[in-house]
Design a protein around this motif. Structure first.
Motif, PDB file in Angstrom:
ATOM      1  N   THR A  69       0.728  -1.127   0.075  1.00  0.00           N
ATOM      2  CA  THR A  69      -0.098  -0.082   0.220  1.00  0.00           C
ATOM      3  C   THR A  69       0.772   1.076   0.033  1.00  0.00           C
ATOM      4  O   THR A  69       1.583   1.362   0.813  1.00  0.00           O
ATOM      5  CB  THR A  69      -0.819  -0.014   1.252  1.00  0.00           C
ATOM      6  N   ILE A  70       0.635   2.209  -0.913  1.00  0.00           N
ATOM      7  CA  ILE A  70       1.149   3.484  -1.017  1.00  0.00           C
ATOM      8  C   ILE A  70       0.415   4.455  -0.493  1.00  0.00           C
ATOM      9  O   ILE A  70      -0.886   4.597  -0.708  1.00  0.00           O
ATOM     10  CB  ILE A  70       1.775   3.866  -2.571  1.00  0.00           C
ATOM     11  N   SER A  71       1.023   5.409   0.389  1.00  0.00           N
ATOM     12  CA  SER A  71       0.358   6.403   1.023  1.00  0.00           C
ATOM     13  C   SER A  71       0.985   7.880   1.380  1.00  0.00           C
ATOM     14  O   SER A  71       2.428   7.676   1.232  1.00  0.00           O
ATOM     15  CB  SER A  71      -0.290   5.953   2.294  1.00  0.00           C
ATOM     16  N   ARG A  72       0.582   8.767   1.622  1.00  0.00           N
ATOM     17  CA  ARG A  72       1.160  10.102   1.781  1.00  0.00           C
ATOM     18  C   ARG A  72       0.888  10.618   3.251  1.00  0.00           C
ATOM     19  O   ARG A  72       0.225  10.187   3.736  1.00  0.00           O
ATOM     20  CB  ARG A  72       0.572  11.256   0.900  1.00  0.00           C
ATOM     21  N   ASP A  73       1.886  11.381   3.746  1.00  0.00           N
ATOM     22  CA  ASP A  73       1.794  11.956   5.019  1.00  0.00           C
ATOM     23  C   ASP A  73       2.035  13.383   4.623  1.00  0.00           C
ATOM     24  O   ASP A  73       3.322  13.640   4.607  1.00  0.00           O
ATOM     25  CB  ASP A  73       2.482  11.352   5.952  1.00  0.00           C
ATOM     26  N   SER A  74       1.211  14.248   4.412  1.00  0.00           N
ATOM     27  CA  SER A  74       1.612  15.658   3.961  1.00  0.00           C
ATOM     28  C   SER A  74       2.231  16.505   5.233  1.00  0.00           C
ATOM     29  O   SER A  74       3.251  17.075   4.982  1.00  0.00           O
ATOM     30  CB  SER A  74       0.210  16.444   3.597  1.00  0.00           C
ATOM     31  N   ALA A  75       1.960  16.064   6.410  1.00  0.00           N
ATOM     32  CA  ALA A  75       2.612  16.826   7.568  1.00  0.00           C
ATOM     33  C   ALA A  75       4.069  16.373   7.680  1.00  0.00           C
ATOM     34  O   ALA A  75       4.813  17.384   8.044  1.00  0.00           O
ATOM     35  CB  ALA A  75       1.848  16.492   8.741  1.00  0.00           C
ATOM     36  N   LYS A  76       4.538  15.318   7.258  1.00  0.00           N
ATOM     37  CA  LYS A  76       5.742  14.929   7.231  1.00  0.00           C
ATOM     38  C   LYS A  76       6.645  14.959   5.970  1.00  0.00           C
ATOM     39  O   LYS A  76       7.655  14.560   5.599  1.00  0.00           O
ATOM     40  CB  LYS A  76       6.061  13.438   7.832  1.00  0.00           C
ATOM     41  N   ASN A  77       5.668  15.359   4.987  1.00  0.00           N
ATOM     42  CA  ASN A  77       6.401  15.550   3.508  1.00  0.00           C
ATOM     43  C   ASN A  77       6.847  14.189   3.153  1.00  0.00           C
ATOM     44  O   ASN A  77       8.091  14.094   2.817  1.00  0.00           O
ATOM     45  CB  ASN A  77       7.432  16.875   3.539  1.00  0.00           C
TER      46      ASN A  77
END
Length: 124
Positions: A69-77
């Motif tokens: 699964t690929i995912s983003r964490d905007s807060a951690k860039n």
């Protein structure tokens, strides 16, 4: 200066899990399509999982569907690759990459910035 730094690789037994991280600096990862690729010796880099910039559409190689699964964490860039039920054939160097112009293909030919990779070894 744009940098992508991968981490989280290591040695895991078959059936185990790892989470790879791709941390961006000099760019905001939310503004780029991000892909995870892997390269076995003598082979081209294979697109494993990619996430688009615009609508977070994801793509997975058939060999990893249902396991990665690929995912983003905007807060951690950052962008992550959660890998479950790992198999010996998943062993490789894993790279993250960013594409400036989204073309909707999870192919190394269309990605502009690359990290240096992290080694994943799957062995008992």
């Amino acid at each position: 200066q744009v940098q992508l730094v991968e981490s989280g690789g290591g040695l895991v037994q078959p059936g185990g899990s790892l989470r790879l991280s791709c941390a961006g600096s000099g760019l905001t990862t939310d503004y780029y399509g991000i892909g995870w690729f892997r390269q076995a010796p003598g082979n081209r880099r294979e697109g494993v999982a990619c996430i688009s910039r615009r609508d977070a559409t994801t793509y997975y190689a058939d060999s990893v569907k249902g396991r990665f699964t690929i995912s983003r964490d905007s807060a951690k860039n950052s962008v992550y690759l959660q890998m479950n039920n790992l198999k010996p054939e998943d062993a490789s160097v894993y790279y993250c990459a960013a594409e400036v112009v989204s073309v909707g293909r999870c192919s190394e030919d269309f990605y502009d910035y690359w990290g240096k990779g992290t080694q994943v070894t799957v062995s008992s």
